[in-house]
Write a protein that holds these residues in place. Structure first.
Motif, PDB file in Angstrom:
ATOM      1  N   LEU A  75       0.814  -1.194   0.000  1.00 19.79           N
ATOM      2  CA  LEU A  75       0.000   0.000   0.000  1.00 19.79           C
ATOM      3  C   LEU A  75       0.858   1.258   0.000  1.00 19.79           C
ATOM      4  CD1 LEU A  75      -2.928  -0.876   2.429  1.00 19.79           C
ATOM      5  CD2 LEU A  75      -3.006  -0.617  -0.041  1.00 19.79           C
ATOM      6  N   SER A  76       2.067   1.161   0.523  1.00 19.20           N
ATOM      7  CA  SER A  76       2.957   2.308   0.518  1.00 19.20           C
ATOM      8  C   SER A  76       3.391   2.609  -0.903  1.00 19.20           C
ATOM      9  CB  SER A  76       4.191   2.040   1.389  1.00 19.20           C
ATOM     10  OG  SER A  76       5.124   3.095   1.261  1.00 19.20           O
ATOM     11  N   ILE A  77       3.428   3.899  -1.238  1.00 19.28           N
ATOM     12  CA  ILE A  77       3.860   4.290  -2.578  1.00 19.28           C
ATOM     13  C   ILE A  77       5.369   4.466  -2.643  1.00 19.28           C
ATOM     14  CG2 ILE A  77       1.654   5.420  -3.007  1.00 19.28           C
ATOM     15  CD1 ILE A  77       3.103   8.110  -2.653  1.00 19.28           C
ATOM     16  N   ASN A  78       6.065   4.256  -1.532  1.00 19.17           N
ATOM     17  CA  ASN A  78       7.516   4.392  -1.497  1.00 19.17           C
ATOM     18  C   ASN A  78       8.190   3.079  -1.860  1.00 19.17           C
ATOM     19  OD1 ASN A  78       7.272   7.049  -0.667  1.00 19.17           O
ATOM     20  ND2 ASN A  78       7.365   6.523   1.505  1.00 19.17           N
ATOM     21  N   CYS A  79       9.252   3.169  -2.627  1.00 17.17           N
ATOM     22  CA  CYS A  79      10.023   1.986  -2.994  1.00 17.17           C
ATOM     23  C   CYS A  79      10.805   1.494  -1.780  1.00 17.17           C
ATOM     24  CB  CYS A  79      10.974   2.322  -4.146  1.00 17.17           C
ATOM     25  SG  CYS A  79      12.143   1.003  -4.542  1.00 17.17           S
ATOM     26  N   PRO A  80      10.790   0.198  -1.481  1.00 18.57           N
ATOM     27  CA  PRO A  80      11.562  -0.323  -0.347  1.00 18.57           C
ATOM     28  C   PRO A  80      13.067  -0.101  -0.490  1.00 18.57           C
ATOM     29  CG  PRO A  80       9.946  -1.932  -1.088  1.00 18.57           C
ATOM     30  CD  PRO A  80       9.986  -0.854  -2.124  1.00 18.57           C
ATOM     31  N   LEU A  81      13.545   0.122  -1.711  1.00 19.85           N
ATOM     32  CA  LEU A  81      14.975   0.317  -1.925  1.00 19.85           C
ATOM     33  C   LEU A  81      15.375   1.793  -1.833  1.00 19.85           C
ATOM     34  CD1 LEU A  81      15.514  -2.177  -4.883  1.00 19.85           C
ATOM     35  CD2 LEU A  81      16.326  -2.439  -2.545  1.00 19.85           C
ATOM     36  N   THR A  82      14.607   2.670  -2.448  1.00 11.36           N
ATOM     37  CA  THR A  82      14.957   4.095  -2.446  1.00 11.36           C
ATOM     38  C   THR A  82      14.281   4.867  -1.328  1.00 11.36           C
ATOM     39  OG1 THR A  82      13.125   4.687  -3.922  1.00 11.36           O
ATOM     40  CG2 THR A  82      15.191   3.974  -4.944  1.00 11.36           C
ATOM     41  N   LEU A  83      13.200   4.295  -0.769  1.00 12.59           N
ATOM     42  CA  LEU A  83      12.405   4.950   0.274  1.00 12.59           C
ATOM     43  C   LEU A  83      11.781   6.254  -0.230  1.00 12.59           C
ATOM     44  CD1 LEU A  83      14.729   4.419   3.380  1.00 12.59           C
ATOM     45  CD2 LEU A  83      12.920   2.932   2.493  1.00 12.59           C
ATOM     46  N   LYS A  84      11.620   6.361  -1.549  1.00  9.51           N
ATOM     47  CA  LYS A  84      11.006   7.524  -2.169  1.00  9.51           C
ATOM     48  C   LYS A  84       9.786   7.082  -2.972  1.00  9.51           C
ATOM     49  CE  LYS A  84      15.415   9.988  -2.697  1.00  9.51           C
ATOM     50  NZ  LYS A  84      16.358  10.611  -3.679  1.00  9.51           N
ATOM     51  N   PRO A  85       8.851   8.009  -3.223  1.00  5.66           N
ATOM     52  CA  PRO A  85       7.690   7.638  -4.051  1.00  5.66           C
ATOM     53  C   PRO A  85       8.136   7.124  -5.422  1.00  5.66           C
ATOM     54  CG  PRO A  85       7.302   9.731  -2.968  1.00  5.66           C
ATOM     55  CD  PRO A  85       8.735   9.390  -2.701  1.00  5.66           C
ATOM     56  N   MET A  86       7.522   6.068  -5.867  1.00  2.00           N
ATOM     57  CA  MET A  86       7.910   5.433  -7.125  1.00  2.00           C
ATOM     58  C   MET A  86       7.310   6.181  -8.315  1.00  2.00           C
ATOM     59  SD  MET A  86       7.551   1.387  -6.077  1.00  2.00           S
ATOM     60  CE  MET A  86       6.038   1.622  -5.124  1.00  2.00           C
ATOM     61  N   GLU A  87       8.065   6.209  -9.394  1.00  2.00           N
ATOM     62  CA  GLU A  87       7.592   6.773 -10.654  1.00  2.00           C
ATOM     63  C   GLU A  87       7.296   5.688 -11.675  1.00  2.00           C
ATOM     64  OE1 GLU A  87      10.450   9.575 -12.006  1.00  2.00           O
ATOM     65  OE2 GLU A  87      10.201  10.931 -10.294  1.00  2.00           O
ATOM     66  N   GLN A  88       8.093   4.622 -11.655  1.00  2.00           N
ATOM     67  CA  GLN A  88       7.867   3.450 -12.507  1.00  2.00           C
ATOM     68  C   GLN A  88       7.801   2.212 -11.624  1.00  2.00           C
ATOM     69  OE1 GLN A  88      11.168   4.004 -15.477  1.00  2.00           O
ATOM     70  NE2 GLN A  88       9.510   3.821 -16.955  1.00  2.00           N
ATOM     71  N   PRO A  89       6.652   1.978 -10.998  1.00  2.00           N
ATOM     72  CA  PRO A  89       6.532   0.828 -10.091  1.00  2.00           C
ATOM     73  C   PRO A  89       6.429  -0.490 -10.852  1.00  2.00           C
ATOM     74  CG  PRO A  89       4.437   1.957 -10.262  1.00  2.00           C
ATOM     75  CD  PRO A  89       5.419   2.773 -11.062  1.00  2.00           C
ATOM     76  N   TYR A  90       7.368  -1.377 -10.597  1.00  2.00           N
ATOM     77  CA  TYR A  90       7.354  -2.702 -11.217  1.00  2.00           C
ATOM     78  C   TYR A  90       7.150  -3.750 -10.135  1.00  2.00           C
ATOM     79  CZ  TYR A  90       8.442  -1.631 -16.066  1.00  2.00           C
ATOM     80  OH  TYR A  90       8.356  -1.221 -17.374  1.00  2.00           O
ATOM     81  N   SER A  91       6.122  -4.573 -10.316  1.00  2.00           N
ATOM     82  CA  SER A  91       5.789  -5.611  -9.343  1.00  2.00           C
ATOM     83  C   SER A  91       6.280  -6.964  -9.820  1.00  2.00           C
ATOM     84  CB  SER A  91       4.273  -5.664  -9.104  1.00  2.00           C
ATOM     85  OG  SER A  91       3.824  -4.482  -8.477  1.00  2.00           O
ATOM     86  N   ASN A  92       6.636  -7.809  -8.858  1.00  2.00           N
ATOM     87  CA  ASN A  92       7.089  -9.153  -9.172  1.00  2.00           C
ATOM     88  C   ASN A  92       5.894 -10.091  -9.235  1.00  2.00           C
ATOM     89  OD1 ASN A  92       8.133 -12.025  -8.080  1.00  2.00           O
ATOM     90  ND2 ASN A  92       9.758 -10.986  -9.201  1.00  2.00           N
ATOM     91  N   ARG A  93       5.841 -10.887 -10.277  1.00  4.37           N
ATOM     92  CA  ARG A  93       4.703 -11.780 -10.475  1.00  4.37           C
ATOM     93  C   ARG A  93       4.641 -12.874  -9.423  1.00  4.37           C
ATOM     94  NH1 ARG A  93       4.206 -16.407 -13.203  1.00  4.37           N
ATOM     95  NH2 ARG A  93       6.299 -16.230 -14.078  1.00  4.37           N
ATOM     96  N   LYS A  94       5.782 -13.267  -8.868  1.00  3.45           N
ATOM     97  CA  LYS A  94       5.812 -14.377  -7.918  1.00  3.45           C
ATOM     98  C   LYS A  94       5.427 -13.931  -6.506  1.00  3.45           C
ATOM     99  CE  LYS A  94       9.515 -16.675 -10.519  1.00  3.45           C
ATOM    100  NZ  LYS A  94      10.924 -17.145 -10.466  1.00  3.45           N
ATOM    101  N   CYS A  95       6.119 -12.895  -6.010  1.00  2.00           N
ATOM    102  CA  CYS A  95       5.896 -12.498  -4.618  1.00  2.00           C
ATOM    103  C   CYS A  95       5.039 -11.239  -4.484  1.00  2.00           C
ATOM    104  CB  CYS A  95       7.234 -12.275  -3.915  1.00  2.00           C
ATOM    105  SG  CYS A  95       8.242 -10.927  -4.606  1.00  2.00           S
TER     106      CYS A  95
END
Length: 377
Positions: free
Chosen positions: A262-282
Motif C-alpha cells: 500500500l505504501s507508494i515508497n520503494c523499499p529500496l529508495t524509500l522515495k515515491p515510485m515513478e515506474q513501479p514494477y511488481s514481481n509476479r511471484k511475490c
C-alpha cells in the motif's frame, strides 16, 4: 517451320506449325534452388525483428489503454455505490423516508453496473486477443530466424558435398515456403495445447490488467487479488465476478503482502515510485531503476523486501516483473490528495493571519469571510 516451347518446369518440348494452339502444362512445383545472396539478406532483415518492434509497441499501448479504461469504469462505479451507501446511512439515522434522489441513484446503479460488467467482459477478451497477437509475432520472428539459419547453411546446385560421387545429382534444396508453413503449424499446435492458465494467468500483461481491474473494483481497503490459479474456471472461462469471495484462512500471506504494497515508497529508495514494477511471484513492488541496479547480471538474488525468500535475476526481469498500472494510479491519487491537503492547510494559515473582518460595523469571526448581505430583488 518448327519452334520449341518451354514449359514451366524448364524443359523444352518440340512443336510444329501443325501442333495445337494450346499445350497442357505440368502442375506447378515451387523452385528447389537455394536463395541467392539478395534473398538471404532480405530474410536476415526480417529475422532481426526490426519490423515487428512498432507492432509490439502498438499492442502494449492498446493493453495499457484498455486496462486504464476498465479501471476508470470500476472506480466510478465504486464511487457511486459509496455515495448511495453514505446517503442511505444518513437517512436511516434520521429515520426519514427514501428520497427521490436515492431512488434515482439506485435505478441508475443497476443499469450502470450492467454496462460496466459488459464492457469489462469485452475488454478482458480484447486483452487476451492482444496477448495472442503478441505471441504470434514472437513465434513468427523465431520461425523466420530459423529459416534464415537454414538458408545460410544450405548448399546450392553445382556445389556437391565431399562424399557425393561424380555423376550423382545433388538432392534439391528443400522449399523454405514448406518449412515456413510446417513451423507455423507446429507453433499454432503448441500454443493451442496450452491451458488458459498457462496462456494468460502466467502472462505479465494479463496479470497487470487483472490487478488493475480488481484494485479499482475492490478499492484499497478491499480484499487482495487472489492467486493466478483462481483466475480461470475448469472450463477455461475467466473469473470476473466476485473473485475475492473465495479468500479464506489460507490467504493470510496474500493479505499481508497486499498491506505491505500500500505504501507508494520503494523499499529500496524509500522515495515515491515513478515506474513501479511488481514481481509476479511475490507481488512486491519496486522502482524499476532501483530493482535493476539491485539485481546482478549473473546468478539470482533474494527479493529485497524484508521477510521475502523469493529469488530472481536480472536476465529474467521481463518475465518476472511488470509495470504495475494499479500502483501507478494509486501513486497518482495519493500525490493529488497530498497536494490538495497542503493547499487546504495553506488556505487555513492565510485565513488565520488575516485581520479581523468588519461587516456593517460589527466584528466578524477571525479567519472567516465576510457574511454576504441578501440582495433584495
Amino acid at each position: 517451320m518448327s519452334r520449341r516451347l518451354v514449359n514451366r518446369s524448364g524443359g523444352a518440348v518440340a512443336s510444329s506449325s501443325s501442333a495445337p494452339s494450346s499445350t497442357a502444362l505440368p502442375d506447378y512445383q515451387p523452385p528447389t534452388c537455394p536463395l541467392n545472396d539478395s534473398a538471404r539478406r532480405s530474410l536476415a532483415e526480417l529475422s532481426s525483428n526490426r519490423g515487428t518492434v512498432a507492432y509490439h509497441a502498438e499492442l502494449k499501448d492498446s493493453l495499457r489503454l484498455i486496462g486504464s479504461s476498465v479501471g476508470d469504469l470500476h472506480e466510478r462505479l465504486r464511487e457511486q455505490r459509496h455515495k448511495l451507501e453514505v446517503g442511505r446511512a444518513k437517512r436511516e439515522e434520521k429515520g426519514t423516508d427514501k428520497s427521490a434522489e436515492e431512488q434515482r441513484l439506485e435505478t441508475h446503479l443497476v443499469d450502470f453496473e450492467a454496462q460496466v460488467n459488459s464492457l469489462t467482459d469485452k475488454s478482458e477478451q480484447a486483452v487476451r486477443d492482444l496477448i495472442d497477437h503478441s505471441v504470434e509475432l514472437e513465434d513468427e520472428a523465431a520461425i523466420i530466424g530459423d529459416l534464415y539459419n537454414h538458408a545460410s547453411t544450405a548448399s546450392g546446385p553445382g556445389h556437391p558435398q565431399p562424399d557425393q560421387l561424380d555423376g550423382v545429382e545433388e538432392a534439391p534444396a528443400p522449399s523454405l515456403l514448406n518449412l515456413l508453413n510446417d513451423q507455423r503449424s507446429e507453433k499454432v499446435a503448441e500454443y493451442s495445447a496450452l491451458s488458459m492458465h498457462q496462456r494468460y494467468a502466467l502472462n505479465n500483461d494479463y496479470g497487470a490488467f487483472k490487478k488493475l481491474w480488481h484494485d479499482s473494483m475492490a478499492g484499497e481497503d478491499g480484499a487482495p487479488l487472489p492467486d493466478a490459479s483462481r483466475w480461470f474456471r475448469a472450463d477455461g472461462q475467466p473469473v470476473m465476478r466476485d473473485l475475492a469471495d473465495g479468500m479464506g484462512e489460507d490467504d493470510d500471506d496474500d493479505i499481508a503482502v497486499a498491506r505491505e504494497v500500500l505504501s507508494i515508497n520503494c523499499p529500496l529508495t524509500l522515495k515515491p515510485m515513478e515506474q513501479p514494477y511488481s514481481n509476479r511471484k511475490c507481488k512486491h513492488t519496486f522502482e524499476k531503476s532501483a530493482i535493476l541496479d539491485y539485481l546482478s547480471m549473473r546468478g539470482e538474488k533474494q527479493c529485497p523486501q524484508t521477510g521475502c525468500s523469493q529469488m530472481f535475476s536480472r536476465p529474467q526481469f521481463d518475465q518476472d516483473f511488470y509495470l504495475d498500472l494499479a500502483m501507478v494510479r494509486r501513486i497518482r491519487r495519493t500525490i493529488q490528495a497530498q497536494e490538495q491537503h497542503d493547499m487546504d492547510e495553506e488556505d487555513d494559515e492565510d485565513g488565520d493571519d488575516d485581520d479581523e473582518v468588519m461587516v456593517r460595523g460589527h466584528k466578524a469571526v477571525p479567519g472567516r469571510g465576510p457574511k454576504r448581505e441578501k440582495v433584495e430583488r
